[in-house]
Write a protein that holds these residues in place. Sequence first.
Motif, PDB file in Angstrom:
ATOM      1  N   ARG A  38      -4.909   3.185   2.036  1.00 30.93           N
ATOM      2  CA  ARG A  38      -5.636   1.936   1.776  1.00 30.93           C
ATOM      3  C   ARG A  38      -7.066   2.022   2.327  1.00 30.93           C
ATOM      4  O   ARG A  38      -8.013   1.532   1.707  1.00 30.93           O
ATOM      5  N   PHE A  39      -7.204   2.662   3.484  1.00 33.22           N
ATOM      6  CA  PHE A  39      -8.517   2.847   4.114  1.00 33.22           C
ATOM      7  C   PHE A  39      -9.439   3.647   3.180  1.00 33.22           C
ATOM      8  O   PHE A  39     -10.584   3.281   2.937  1.00 33.22           O
ATOM      9  N   THR A  90       8.857   3.387  -0.542  1.00 38.85           N
ATOM     10  CA  THR A  90       8.323   3.194   0.793  1.00 38.85           C
ATOM     11  C   THR A  90       7.588   4.458   1.248  1.00 38.85           C
ATOM     12  O   THR A  90       7.661   5.502   0.609  1.00 38.85           O
ATOM     13  N   ALA A  91       6.829   4.308   2.345  1.00 32.50           N
ATOM     14  CA  ALA A  91       6.148   5.439   2.981  1.00 32.50           C
ATOM     15  C   ALA A  91       5.836   4.937   4.394  1.00 32.50           C
ATOM     16  O   ALA A  91       5.869   3.722   4.639  1.00 32.50           O
ATOM     17  N   SER A  92       5.543   5.845   5.325  1.00 30.17           N
ATOM     18  CA  SER A  92       5.290   5.402   6.694  1.00 30.17           C
ATOM     19  C   SER A  92       4.043   4.501   6.732  1.00 30.17           C
ATOM     20  O   SER A  92       3.154   4.620   5.888  1.00 30.17           O
ATOM     21  N   SER A 114       0.800  -1.232   0.000  1.00 28.94           N
ATOM     22  CA  SER A 114       0.000   0.000   0.000  1.00 28.94           C
ATOM     23  C   SER A 114       0.830   1.278   0.000  1.00 28.94           C
ATOM     24  O   SER A 114       0.470   2.232   0.677  1.00 28.94           O
ATOM     25  N   CYS A 115       1.918   1.296  -0.725  1.00 26.83           N
ATOM     26  CA  CYS A 115       2.659   2.573  -0.778  1.00 26.83           C
ATOM     27  C   CYS A 115       2.517   3.223  -2.147  1.00 26.83           C
ATOM     28  O   CYS A 115       3.261   4.133  -2.481  1.00 26.83           O
TER      29      CYS A 115
END
Length: 229
Positions: free
Chosen positions: A161-162, A151-153, A14-15
């Motif tokens: 994603r939500f 990447t991402a936090s 999910s990035c």
Amino acid sequence: MKKKITIAIDGHSSCGKSTMAKALAKRIGYAYIDTGAMYRAVTLYCLEHGMIDGDNVNKPRLRRHMPKIEITFKVGQEGKSETWLNGKNVEKEIRGMEVSNKVSLVSAIGFVRRAMVAQQQAMGKNKGIVMDGRDIGTVVFPDAELKVFITASAQVRAERRFKELQSKGDTTTTLEEVLANVEERDRIDSTRKESPLRRASDALLLDNSNLTIEAQDEWLYQEYLKKVQ
Ligand code: DC
């Protein structure tokens, strides 16, 4: 005409890997392959055939069934690539939480990975492809001309994603559940024995926590141009 290259995009779940990979493929006229969708389709097959019990996958049964699992991609009505499993469009089902919660178990199995990697290598043998996943730059195409690791936090990824789940009409899954799923998948993906998620030494690193989609698309396009000019 510009030379055709292989573009490998890896990174955490999910990035926004697929958003970025799809946009580039469209812009430069390359094929796009979402390898996560392939592991998701195998997971759906396991669920449909009662092969997963809690955290346990019935590996002997799955191994026998592997030759019967046919995964293909077709362009749908909206011009988007959709995943088909044994003649059925499963694009929506493979994105749901049921599959998301089990896919790390299935994608950690060696014989599943070997079968998927062989198919991916066949799909990319003529280059002109953008492929995203976890092991594309390390295992599938170690000689890819352009490799990116994104990447991402975890928080930013869970929020993205939500929103995506909500826009698809899922009103029951909470942000906390999505965050827990993202963190758990990170843990399993990076610590598994078979092809753990890691950055290839020659992959460009991109943290897109604070980047707009337009900015990251443009960055990737410029990196592509550097390789073909
Ligand atoms: O990119 P995604 O979230 O749709 O991927 C689903 C799962 O599949 C993820 O938990 C890791 C796994 N995966 C993998 O192991 N290797 C790949 N090349 C792509 C995905």
